[in-house]
Design an enzyme around this catalytic site. Structure first.
Site, PDB file in Angstrom:
ATOM      1  CG  HIS A  78     -17.115  -0.131  11.846  1.00  0.00           C
ATOM      2  ND1 HIS A  78     -18.328  -0.093  11.191  1.00  0.00           N
ATOM      3  CD2 HIS A  78     -16.194  -0.348  10.883  1.00  0.00           C
ATOM      4  CE1 HIS A  78     -18.140  -0.285   9.893  1.00  0.00           C
ATOM      5  NE2 HIS A  78     -16.858  -0.433   9.673  1.00  0.00           N
ATOM      6  CG  ASN A 151     -19.894  -1.374   5.789  1.00  0.00           C
ATOM      7  OD1 ASN A 151     -19.842  -1.501   7.013  1.00  0.00           O
ATOM      8  ND2 ASN A 151     -18.844  -1.076   5.056  1.00  0.00           N
ATOM      9  CG  HIS A 342     -12.801 -13.074  12.272  1.00  0.00           C
ATOM     10  ND1 HIS A 342     -12.215 -12.384  11.227  1.00  0.00           N
ATOM     11  CD2 HIS A 342     -12.142 -14.249  12.351  1.00  0.00           C
ATOM     12  CE1 HIS A 342     -11.254 -13.130  10.718  1.00  0.00           C
ATOM     13  NE2 HIS A 342     -11.201 -14.267  11.366  1.00  0.00           N
TER      14      HIS A 342
HETATM   15 FE1  HDE Z   1     -13.949  -3.734   8.770  1.00  0.00          FE
HETATM   16  N1  HDE Z   1     -12.841  -3.690  10.480  1.00  0.00           N
HETATM   17  N2  HDE Z   1     -12.280  -3.778   7.669  1.00  0.00           N
HETATM   18  N3  HDE Z   1     -15.055  -3.628   7.047  1.00  0.00           N
HETATM   19  N4  HDE Z   1     -15.631  -3.632   9.826  1.00  0.00           N
HETATM   20  C1  HDE Z   1     -13.307  -3.618  11.726  1.00  0.00           C
HETATM   21  O1  HDE Z   1     -12.570  -4.971  13.467  1.00  0.00           O
HETATM   22  C2  HDE Z   1     -11.055  -4.067   8.141  1.00  0.00           C
HETATM   23  C3  HDE Z   1     -14.572  -3.650   5.774  1.00  0.00           C
HETATM   24  C4  HDE Z   1     -16.913  -3.697   9.351  1.00  0.00           C
HETATM   25  O2  HDE Z   1     -19.574  -3.847  15.101  1.00  0.00           O
HETATM   26  C5  HDE Z   1     -12.244  -3.803  12.763  1.00  0.00           C
HETATM   27  O3  HDE Z   1     -13.308  -5.613  15.497  1.00  0.00           O
HETATM   28  C6  HDE Z   1     -10.109  -4.193   7.055  1.00  0.00           C
HETATM   29  C7  HDE Z   1     -15.618  -3.890   4.831  1.00  0.00           C
HETATM   30  C8  HDE Z   1     -17.843  -3.577  10.435  1.00  0.00           C
HETATM   31  O4  HDE Z   1     -17.735  -4.660  15.969  1.00  0.00           O
HETATM   32  C9  HDE Z   1     -10.976  -4.016  11.938  1.00  0.00           C
HETATM   33  C10 HDE Z   1     -10.836  -3.967   5.924  1.00  0.00           C
HETATM   34  C11 HDE Z   1     -16.752  -4.013   5.579  1.00  0.00           C
HETATM   35  C12 HDE Z   1     -17.063  -3.454  11.578  1.00  0.00           C
HETATM   36  C13 HDE Z   1     -11.512  -3.954  10.533  1.00  0.00           C
HETATM   37  C14 HDE Z   1     -12.192  -3.723   6.312  1.00  0.00           C
HETATM   38  C15 HDE Z   1     -16.387  -3.839   6.947  1.00  0.00           C
HETATM   39  C16 HDE Z   1     -15.691  -3.494  11.165  1.00  0.00           C
HETATM   40  C17 HDE Z   1     -12.180  -2.734  13.816  1.00  0.00           C
HETATM   41  C18 HDE Z   1     -10.349  -3.948   4.485  1.00  0.00           C
HETATM   42  C19 HDE Z   1     -18.179  -4.252   5.070  1.00  0.00           C
HETATM   43  C20 HDE Z   1     -17.555  -3.268  13.002  1.00  0.00           C
HETATM   44  C21 HDE Z   1     -12.649  -3.386  15.098  1.00  0.00           C
HETATM   45  C22 HDE Z   1      -9.681  -5.123   4.082  1.00  0.00           C
HETATM   46  C23 HDE Z   1     -18.326  -5.504   4.391  1.00  0.00           C
HETATM   47  C24 HDE Z   1     -17.870  -4.572  13.638  1.00  0.00           C
HETATM   48  C25 HDE Z   1     -12.888  -4.753  14.760  1.00  0.00           C
HETATM   49  C26 HDE Z   1     -18.444  -4.351  15.010  1.00  0.00           C
HETATM   50  C27 HDE Z   1     -14.597  -3.436  12.054  1.00  0.00           C
HETATM   51  C28 HDE Z   1     -10.724  -4.178   9.476  1.00  0.00           C
HETATM   52  C29 HDE Z   1     -13.214  -3.389   5.379  1.00  0.00           C
HETATM   53  C30 HDE Z   1     -17.353  -3.864   7.994  1.00  0.00           C
HETATM   54  C31 HDE Z   1      -9.848  -3.035  12.174  1.00  0.00           C
HETATM   55  C32 HDE Z   1      -8.639  -4.509   7.202  1.00  0.00           C
HETATM   56  C33 HDE Z   1     -15.470  -4.023   3.311  1.00  0.00           C
HETATM   57  C34 HDE Z   1     -19.356  -3.578  10.348  1.00  0.00           C
HETATM   58  O5  HDE Z   1     -10.409  -5.265  12.191  1.00  0.00           O
END
Ligand code: HDE
Length: 697
Positions: A78, A151, A342
């Protein structure tokens, strides 16, 4: 307070909170970071005009040092995002279901910041690539920040957080040569997909037009996981969150998004920025699906499985409030880049469930901010600060801003009267009963990978199905390894044999056995019972979404001699419906109509392109059309809009004939609006229809 054009509101509480941190340089003297006025900012201090630069030039050193450290790590996923401020209001109190303060009072406006994003591309990648879109909302409630980090697709690729690093490594550019950028059309992604078949459902969405949204304000948002609502009596229910765009859900076509990647890589962020500046505030209604705890096992899918949705026909979405985005950022880095979401930022009345994907996210998001934002104090960055007071015994660390008074930084204490003290009405985790062995396994109830993938396929219109087929054909066509290609065909035969056969045909793979052109009902081998559904969920198709001309951009192709009264009436009709007509001509400047009226050409064929517009209106007037008909760029403009199923209007077919001929376009057909008494109205309706898929291109 904001005085930006289009911002009719007085400003939000969050804006006031940010105010002391904003700095305006207008008319100010240049200083160093320590406040010293600087007399020279172009020439470094040298020993003689041609001599070496001297270390004692502290202004040069400070300027360069700061520049050298301007970048912070981009988000691992993202990275490419765009944000805006706004507010949320609940329509009626949700007290029956949740204690959450921001969901109680319809009079209450809760400030929000929203960041939309793509997932795979780096920070400088194009807006319109085929990808999932992030839809992250921070609510600055009176009881602390609540983040709904979702999402635009209601399910996810994997079921357990353990696999997330693997999945992301597979979709990102390949490690040896960092190719391709922001694209899933490569070997490692499809290798992962076919080796991990839990991806099937989400891949169907990713290959659909949902992954090519027309704009941020025309896509849905989903919390994806199952959460809990808890009311003041302690009663809990399962909840899934939805955002429904007021402008409807609409997507673009593949050829168009690829061209936009070059013509305007900022297409979606520009559209949202301009919409907010124009007062066309993006609006989304918040919906919830609620499920009683005793109904947890009533369905043919596990309600905790993040690769499954709850069909709306089974569990209706109740609309409970609305979010309006009404203020652009003052500074992209300070706000959009530094915001830290978060899923664990919760408020009373909302809690998690045991969804194993969600559980892993609870660790990852804080962890990633430590390296991205440089330490544990990232919640003190203005955009992340809660609107309510913060009192605890956490101290020190890099970039600490707060100056905590007093001698104690521990609990329990007697010196400070045991403050800050936990309060009985504070947040408590839901007391769920947990039972089981400590294992590293997947529940059997998570093992059906195909039923809902087939449900999605079966719910699509023929147009949507055709787009899914060509997306697979493109993506797998880019895969070099024939074994992976074949595995994909065999895997998606479990969703639909017709789909698999059509993919195979284009990529030189062997069609699945017994390819009869059937749908998923047969292919899923009798497992098609995603909870009592007949095999289709009409809510999943975008075809029946809200249709409106609001915010649609219409190119008005005109030259000197355009028909003044007609053009004025048509542009007025478009504007009255909320559309934005903009004149495109051979060159920039003021055109003159047949009645002498002026018309400002905001764009030329050089600076503009058909893909930047939703529809085209060929201004009437034989002289104007005659000029356009001599320019192949005007014809190309029309041809492309036609191929992208866009509305095209011209008031008199006989007058438009030379231009239509040059473009090789018919004078009549779906979405081709000509003549008629109420031409403006007919054109507006055709623009509102979004695309005219019945047209064969
Ligand atoms: Fe994320 N995800 N994600 N994700 N995600 C990040 O956090 C992660 C997942 C989503 O505009 C990171 O600050 C793991 C699902 C959005 O700043 C990180 C898993 C969904 C955004 C991270 C998921 C999301 C992130 C990268 C699986 C939809 C952007 C930078 C367990 C429900 C937020 C950060 C923004 C961002 C980890 C799966 C949505 C790496 C470990 C499912 C919208 O922490």
């Amino acid at each position: 307070m904001s005085e930006k054009p289009g911002d009719s509101r007085i400003g939000t509480a969050k804006e006031e909170q940010l105010q002391p941190f904003t700095v305006d340089n207008d008319g100010k003297k240049l200083t160093t970071n320590t406040g010293l006025h600087v007399a020279e900012d172009e020439h470094s201090l040298k020993a003689g005009v041609r001599g070496p630069t001297l270390m004692e030039d502290f202004h040069f050193r400070e300027k360069m040092t700061h520049f050298d450290h301007e970048r912070i790590p981009e988000r691992i996923v993202h990275a490419r995002g765009f944000g805006a401020h706004g507010y949320f209001q609940v329509y009626k109190s949700m007290a029956e279901y949740t204690e959450a303060g921001f969901l109680q009072n319809p009079e209450k406006e809760t400030p929000v910041f929203v960041r939309f994003s793509t997932v795979a591309g780096s920070r400088g990648s194009a807006d319109t690539v085929r990808d999932v879109r992030g839809f992250a909302v921070k609510f600055y409630t009176d009881e602390g920040n609540y983040d709904l980090v979702g999402n635009n697709i209601p399910v996810f690729f994997i079921q357990d957080a353990m696999k997330f690093p693997d999945f992301i490594h597979a979709v990102k550019p390949e490690p040896h040569n960092e190719i391709p950028q922001a694209a899933s059309a490569h070997d490692t992604f499809w290798d992962f997909v076919t080796m991990n078949t839990e991806t099937a459902h989400m891949v169907m969405w990713a290959m659909s037009d949902r992954a090519l949204p027309r704009s941020f304000s025309m896509m849905e948002g989903f919390g994806v996981h199952t959460f809990r609502f808890i009311n003041s009596q302690g009663k809990a229910r399962f909840v899934k969150f939805h955002w429904k765009p007021v402008l409807g859900v609409h997507s673009m076509v593949w050829d168009e998004v690829q061209k936009l990647g070059g013509k305007d890589p900022d297409f979606q962020r520009r559209a949202m920025w301009e919409a907010i500046e124009n007062g066309d505030y993006p609006e989304f209604e918040l919906g919830v699906q609620l499920l009683e705890e005793e109904d947890e096992f009533k369905f043919g899918f596990d309600v905790l499985d993040p690769t499954k949705l709850w069909p709306e026909e089974l569990i209706p979405v109740q609309i409970v409030g609305k979010m309006t985005l009404n203020r652009n950022t003052d500074n992209f880095f300070a706000e959009t880049e530094q915001i830290a979401f978060h899923p664990g930022h919760l408020v009373k009345g909302i809690d998690f469930t045991n969804d194993p994907l969600l559980q892993g996210r609870l660790f990852s998001y804080t962890d990633t901010q430590l390296s991205r934002l440089g330490g544990p104090n990232f919640n003190e960055i203005p955009i992340n600060r809660p609107m309510c007071p913060v009192h605890n015994n956490q101290r020190d660390g890099m970039h600490r801003m707060t100056i905590n008074r007093g001698t104690t930084a521990y609990h329990k204490n007697s010196i400070a009267g045991n403050s800050p003290a936990p309060s009985p009405d504070g947040y408590r985790h839901y007391q769920e009963k947990v039972d089981g062995r400590v294992v590293q396994e997947r529940s059997d109830s998570f093992k059906d990978h195909y039923s809902q993938a087939a449900l999605f396929w079966n719910s699509m219109s023929e147009v949507e199905k055709a787009h899914i087929v060509s997306a697979f054909q493109f993506e797998l066509g880019k895969v070099k390894d024939k074994v992976i290609r074949q595995r994909a065909v065999d895997m998606f035969a479990n969703v639909s044999r017709r789909l698999a056969a059509e993919i195979a045909d284009a990529i030189g793979a062997t069609p699945p056995l017994e390819a009869k052109g059937t749908d998923g009902t047969e292919a899923a081998g009798g497992k098609m019972d995603p909870g009592g559904m007949s095999g289709a969920s009409p809510a999943l198709s975008m075809m029946n979404s809200v249709k409106t001309a609001r915010t649609r951009k219409v190119a008005v192709l005109a030259g000197d001699g355009f028909c003044g009264p007609e053009v004025r009436a048509t542009m007025d009709a478009l504007r009255a419906a909320g559309a934005q007509p903009e004149v495109v001509s051979l060159k920039l400047g003021t055109l003159s109509g047949d009645d002498g009226s002026p018309l400002e050409a905001a764009h030329s064929f050089l600076t503009s392109d058909s893909v930047l517009f939703d529809a085209i209106y060929v201004a009437g007037g034989a002289v104007s059309i005659g000029t356009l008909a001599k320019d192949k760029r005007a014809a190309a403009f029309l041809q492309e809009a036609f191929q992208h199923y866009k509305a095209i209007g011209f008031s008199k077919p006989e007058e438009a004939e030379p231009l239509l001929q040059l473009a090789g376009l018919p004078a009549a057909g779906p979405g081709l609006i000509s003549g008629g008494d109420d031409f403006g109205k007919a054109l507006t309706e055709a623009v509102a229809a979004h695309r005219h898929w019945e047209r064969s291109c």
